[in-house]
Scaffold this motif. Structure first.
Motif, mmCIF file in Angstrom:
data_model
loop_
_atom_site.group_PDB
_atom_site.id
_atom_site.type_symbol
_atom_site.label_atom_id
_atom_site.label_comp_id
_atom_site.label_asym_id
_atom_site.label_seq_id
_atom_site.Cartn_x
_atom_site.Cartn_y
_atom_site.Cartn_z
ATOM 1 N N VAL A 270 0.838 -1.216 0.000
ATOM 2 C CA VAL A 270 0.000 0.000 0.000
ATOM 3 C C VAL A 270 0.868 1.260 0.000
ATOM 4 N N ALA A 271 2.134 1.103 0.297
ATOM 5 C CA ALA A 271 3.047 2.255 0.338
ATOM 6 C C ALA A 271 3.362 2.718 -1.079
ATOM 7 N N PRO A 272 3.880 3.950 -1.242
ATOM 8 C CA PRO A 272 4.332 4.387 -2.573
ATOM 9 C C PRO A 272 5.327 3.376 -3.151
ATOM 10 N N THR A 273 5.301 3.210 -4.464
ATOM 11 C CA THR A 273 6.086 2.140 -5.094
ATOM 12 C C THR A 273 7.588 2.193 -4.809
ATOM 13 N N PRO A 274 8.235 3.371 -4.708
ATOM 14 C CA PRO A 274 9.662 3.341 -4.354
ATOM 15 C C PRO A 274 9.941 2.630 -3.024
ATOM 16 N N VAL A 275 8.959 2.664 -2.114
ATOM 17 C CA VAL A 275 9.127 1.946 -0.842
ATOM 18 C C VAL A 275 9.173 0.442 -1.108
ATOM 19 N N SER A 276 8.235 -0.040 -1.930
ATOM 20 C CA SER A 276 8.235 -1.464 -2.279
ATOM 21 C C SER A 276 9.550 -1.832 -2.945
ATOM 22 N N ALA A 277 9.999 -0.963 -3.858
ATOM 23 C CA ALA A 277 11.235 -1.259 -4.584
ATOM 24 C C ALA A 277 12.420 -1.367 -3.636
ATOM 25 N N ILE A 278 12.509 -0.429 -2.710
ATOM 26 C CA ILE A 278 13.688 -0.410 -1.830
ATOM 27 C C ILE A 278 13.599 -1.512 -0.768
ATOM 28 N N LEU A 279 12.368 -1.831 -0.320
ATOM 29 C CA LEU A 279 12.212 -2.937 0.641
ATOM 30 C C LEU A 279 12.613 -4.263 0.002
ATOM 31 N N HIS A 280 12.243 -4.452 -1.256
ATOM 32 C CA HIS A 280 12.418 -5.755 -1.905
ATOM 33 C C HIS A 280 13.804 -5.957 -2.504
ATOM 34 N N SER A 281 14.523 -4.857 -2.726
ATOM 35 C CA SER A 281 15.783 -5.039 -3.444
ATOM 36 C C SER A 281 16.998 -4.661 -2.625
ATOM 37 N N ALA A 282 17.025 -3.420 -2.118
ATOM 38 C CA ALA A 282 18.265 -2.909 -1.541
ATOM 39 C C ALA A 282 18.298 -2.921 -0.020
ATOM 40 N N THR A 283 17.168 -3.049 0.635
ATOM 41 C CA THR A 283 17.189 -2.919 2.100
ATOM 42 C C THR A 283 16.448 -4.069 2.758
ATOM 43 N N MET A 284 15.901 -3.807 3.902
ATOM 44 C CA MET A 284 15.025 -4.651 4.731
ATOM 45 C C MET A 284 15.120 -6.147 4.485
ATOM 46 N N VAL A 285 14.474 -6.660 3.418
ATOM 47 C CA VAL A 285 14.367 -8.111 3.263
ATOM 48 C C VAL A 285 15.713 -8.759 2.965
ATOM 49 N N LYS A 286 16.662 -7.989 2.442
ATOM 50 C CA LYS A 286 17.977 -8.572 2.137
ATOM 51 C C LYS A 286 18.748 -8.910 3.417
ATOM 52 N N ILE A 287 18.248 -8.413 4.563
ATOM 53 C CA ILE A 287 18.873 -8.787 5.836
ATOM 54 C C ILE A 287 18.740 -10.297 6.043
ATOM 55 N N ALA A 288 17.664 -10.886 5.503
ATOM 56 C CA ALA A 288 17.406 -12.322 5.726
ATOM 57 C C ALA A 288 18.538 -13.205 5.179
ATOM 58 N N PRO A 289 18.807 -13.181 3.866
ATOM 59 C CA PRO A 289 19.925 -14.014 3.390
ATOM 60 C C PRO A 289 21.268 -13.555 3.953
ATOM 61 N N PHE A 290 21.387 -12.239 4.252
ATOM 62 C CA PHE A 290 22.645 -11.747 4.836
ATOM 63 C C PHE A 290 22.919 -12.449 6.177
ATOM 64 N N ILE A 291 21.907 -12.544 7.039
ATOM 65 C CA ILE A 291 22.101 -13.187 8.352
ATOM 66 C C ILE A 291 22.476 -14.653 8.174
ATOM 67 N N VAL A 292 21.753 -15.357 7.295
ATOM 68 C CA VAL A 292 22.035 -16.796 7.116
ATOM 69 C C VAL A 292 23.445 -16.983 6.548
ATOM 70 N N LEU A 293 23.835 -16.117 5.604
ATOM 71 C CA LEU A 293 25.200 -16.201 5.062
ATOM 72 C C LEU A 293 26.234 -15.946 6.155
ATOM 73 N N LYS A 294 25.938 -15.013 7.040
ATOM 74 C CA LYS A 294 26.876 -14.665 8.109
ATOM 75 C C LYS A 294 27.032 -15.802 9.119
ATOM 76 N N LEU A 295 25.935 -16.536 9.357
ATOM 77 C CA LEU A 295 25.938 -17.529 10.435
ATOM 78 C C LEU A 295 26.164 -18.961 9.971
ATOM 79 N N SER A 296 26.009 -19.226 8.693
ATOM 80 C CA SER A 296 25.919 -20.630 8.241
ATOM 81 C C SER A 296 27.185 -21.440 8.499
#
Length: 582
Positions: free
Chosen positions: A270-296
């Protein structure tokens, strides 16, 4: 490293009080500067580390408490029991941690190889999105201060992300994790209507679950291993008691919107599209694979299997769920959830090849998904289109936008793009892992089945886009400069990436690249002008032409069962991987 963290934060303070021309000039200049810094840091393979002073630690503790009190106040203000209950639990846990570990000192910031890759993703991809947002936000009916604050918040988000991928201190990681939650909360509710407020509160409490998981990881790390530092924890953690690692992995699942936490990311649309773009590509959700890569590297064999199977399960489930959606951004959202899970599945495997593959996917997914979301924003603002069912004949009116959408999907699926090479190498890595443990066969099956569903999804959308009306006049597409600039930066990045990481030979790269470049000309001139479509009983008169699409919908019962299975599998992580059940 320090510049990448503090430059966006400084800029975020300047932007709200700037006029539009000064704002655009400053932002574009700083985005270019940040991109150059991140490229320079990526090419410099030296290890940078920094220990923060006691006073800065005290300041960060106070900031953390203030932030949690703010969440508590928001929960009370909007009568969200989950928000204020989780904020209260976080406060109690955090005060307990300060009591348990009042004066631990070590390396707080550490720029390693993984951090340097993340800087590229955050600043180059995120920068392109912010340039695009300068144009997008001007079409919104808000005050100058609110529009500038939107840009400032995106810049602040970049600064926080640069810091979170640099930190070696889990306490500081928690603060930064919560700051990303704050950014997403404020951006999702930016438009201020009822649905925006409701979805922002949902995103807030779900991400607070991740915050609680990090605090529990800290409690067990301090009480069992006497450390708050990632590097020390990874050295001393025992296979028989991986509880701190598992709680951090659960925090990754929350940020990556894995099942059953997917609704916060889907609600963020529901947010303006640049928010969706930045959440999905460059920020927020990328923390997920980053953490697993860091800890694996600290995963036990059983934890590695459980994470890879769970992530594969989410990959398949999210891919199937995307098949029946009509809202373009929601389709992209479910595709993101699926591919993030694939990255986590590969990152959890016990080999360097698999880790490399996960990083490759992370980088190329960021570029491709940003490119697709920018086009979603153009469809919304320029053509007033949001749904797949409405995009018939779009190639006639928006050939540039359609071309970028096709490139975006092709880059996630076809050679010679990095995402295809990543999946190809991923199959090799999983095959090697199967020789060590046959249970990895489920990861391989997940990758194959999920990939098939995603290919069906992408071709379904492309088919609708390429539908052409033979008798309509073709209009020339006119787009604002900053819309084109953001898309072009990402488009060029995709092609540079082909030659930087390609495992294919020159011919294997050139043939698909040539086909991609000539396809727009084929679309322009191959329009079936001499073959009008006339129905048999229509006396030769032209009729309406419409292409239907096949939708496959999972029932609510099946989706509910998938969520129960996901919760059960996460509990198994703690029970078996954590060493509670032996």
């Amino acid at each position: 490293m320090e510049l990448l963290i503090f430059l966006p934060l400084l800029l975020a303070l300047i932007v709200p009080v700037s006029g539009i021309k000064i704002r655009n000039l400053i932002v574009i200049s700083f985005v270019v500067l940040l991109s150059l810094f991140s490229i320079s840091t990526f090419l410099d393979d030296r290890l940078y580390s920094l220990t923060l002073s006691h006073d800065i630690h005290t300041f960060l503790c106070v900031a953390d408490i203030v932030l949690l009190v703010y969440f508590l106040a928001q929960g009370i203000k909007y009568r969200s029991k989950l928000v204020y209950a989780l904020a209260f639990v976080q406060l109690i846990l955090y005060l307990g941690i300060i009591y348990l570990a009042p004066s631990m000192h070590g390396i707080d910031l550490l720029s390693d190889e993984l951090s340097r890759v993340m800087y590229l993703v955050i600043n180059v991809v995120g920068g392109a999105i912010i340039i695009y947002a300068l144009e997008y936000i001007e079409a919104e009916n808000f005050s100058r201060l609110k529009k500038n604050s939107f840009i400032a918040l995106l810049l602040f988000f970049l600064g926080v992300m640069n810091a979170i991928v640099s930190t070696n201190n889990i306490e500081i990681f928690f603060l930064l994790f919560e700051l990303t939650t704050l950014c997403s909360y404020l951006l999702i509710r930016y438009r201020g209507d009822d649905i925006a407020v409701k979805n922002s509160l949902k995103a807030l409490w779900m991400n607070q679950v991740g915050g609680v998981a990090i605090l529990l990881a800290l409690v067990f790390s301090i009480s069992t291993y006497n450390t708050v530092y990632f590097s020390e924890l990874l050295k001393v953690v025992d296979d028989s008691f991986l509880i701190p690692i598992i709680f951090l992995v659960i925090a990754a699942y929350v940020k990556g919107a894995a099942f059953p936490f997917q609704n916060w990311l889907l609600g963020a649309m529901v947010a303006p599209t640049p928010v969706s773009a930045i959440l999905h590509s460059a920020t927020m959700v990328k923390i997920a694979p980053f953490i697993v890569l860091k800890l694996s590297t600290a995963f036990s064999p059983s934890l590695s299997v459980m994470v890879s199977i769970f992530a594969s399960f989410v990959f398949v489930g999210a891919s199937i769920m995307a098949l029946n959606r009509d809202f373009f951004k929601e389709i992209l959202g479910l595709s993101t959830i699926a591919l993030l899970s694939l990255m986590m599945a590969l990152a959890s495997l016990p080999s360097e090849e698999a880790r490399y593959t996960a990083i490759l996917l992370l980088v190329f997914h960021a570029i491709s998904k940003a490119l697709l979301f920018l086009q979603a924003g153009i469809l919304e603002k320029v053509y007033h289109l949001k749904y797949i069912s409405d995009i018939d004949n779009l190639v006639d009116h928006a050939p540039r936008t359609v071309f970028f959408i096709i490139i975006g999907f092709a880059s996630l699926t076809l050679p010679p793009f990095g995402a295809f090479i990543g999946k190809f190498l991923g199959i090799e890595a999983i095959t090697q892992a199967i020789s060590q443990n046959p249970l990895y066969i489920f990861t391989l099956l997940g990758l194959i089945v999920g990939s098939v569903f995603l290919v069906i999804l992408y071709f379904k959308i492309i088919t609708k886009l390429l539908t052409k009306e033979p008798f309509k006049n073709i209009l020339k597409e006119k787009l604002a400069f900053k819309y084109k600039l953001g898309s072009n930066i990402l488009f060029i990045s995709l092609f540079i990436g082909i030659f930087l990481v390609s495992a294919l030979n020159v011919v294997e790269v050139l043939i698909p690249v040539i086909l991609i470049f000539i396809s727009p000309f084929l679309l322009k001139y191959f329009s079936f002008k001499s073959a009008p479509r006339v129905k048999e009983y229509n006396c030769g008169e032209k009729g309406d032409f419409e292409v239907g699409v096949y939708n496959y919908a999972l029932s609510s019962n099946v989706i509910q069962k998938m969520m129960y299975i996901s919760i059960f599998m996460i509990v198994l992580h703690l029970a078996i991987g954590g060493g509670i059940l032996k």
